[in-house]
Design an enzyme around this catalytic site. Structure first.
Site, mmCIF file in Angstrom:
data_model
loop_
_atom_site.group_PDB
_atom_site.id
_atom_site.type_symbol
_atom_site.label_atom_id
_atom_site.label_comp_id
_atom_site.label_asym_id
_atom_site.label_seq_id
_atom_site.Cartn_x
_atom_site.Cartn_y
_atom_site.Cartn_z
ATOM 1 N N CYS A 9 53.197 31.720 48.709
ATOM 2 C CA CYS A 9 54.033 32.934 48.551
ATOM 3 C C CYS A 9 53.045 34.079 48.648
ATOM 4 O O CYS A 9 51.982 33.985 48.854
ATOM 5 C CB CYS A 9 54.714 32.901 46.993
ATOM 6 S SG CYS A 9 53.576 32.609 45.707
ATOM 7 N N GLU A 10 53.294 35.174 47.958
ATOM 8 C CA GLU A 10 52.595 36.230 47.804
ATOM 9 C C GLU A 10 51.251 36.275 47.049
ATOM 10 O O GLU A 10 50.107 36.518 47.490
ATOM 11 C CB GLU A 10 53.339 37.416 47.542
ATOM 12 C CG GLU A 10 52.560 38.809 47.750
ATOM 13 C CD GLU A 10 52.289 39.012 49.251
ATOM 14 O OE1 GLU A 10 51.069 39.677 49.601
ATOM 15 O OE2 GLU A 10 53.196 38.562 50.193
#
Length: 99
Positions: free
Chosen positions: A68-69
């Protein structure tokens, strides 16, 4: 750093080797984040849609690498997938680790 504490975390080097052997790379960021940037070859299944799209991940013994981020959503997604019976789930953590 957060993902390193989670069972099943994987380094970028390990992830690349696993992908070469057929593992799937799953991006759990939003569709908007995915449209802006992604790791080549990744499939986007946003975290909030994971439970509805779990069938897309294949058999429970499929080798899955999640990112993810920042590492929070991927760690949560990896944990959820393990709870749902997936046995080969690895958390890459934040996309920024990929080089």
């Amino acid at each position: 750093l957060f993902s390193a504490c989670i069972k099943g975390s994987v380094s970028p080097e390990e992830a690349k080797a696993m992908l070469a052997q057929g593992a799937r790379l799953i991006d759990v960021r939003t569709q908007r984040e995915f449209a802006q940037s992604r790791i080549p070859g990744a499939v986007n299944i946003p975290f909030e849609h994971l439970s509805m799209r779990v069938a897309e991940l294949g058999p429970r013994d499929s080798e899955l690498i999640i990112y993810c981020e920042a590492g929070v959503r991927s760690a949560r997604a990896a944990s959820m997938l393990r709870e749902w019976g997936f046995t080969r789930v690895y958390d890459l953590g934040p996309m920024s680790r990929w080089r």
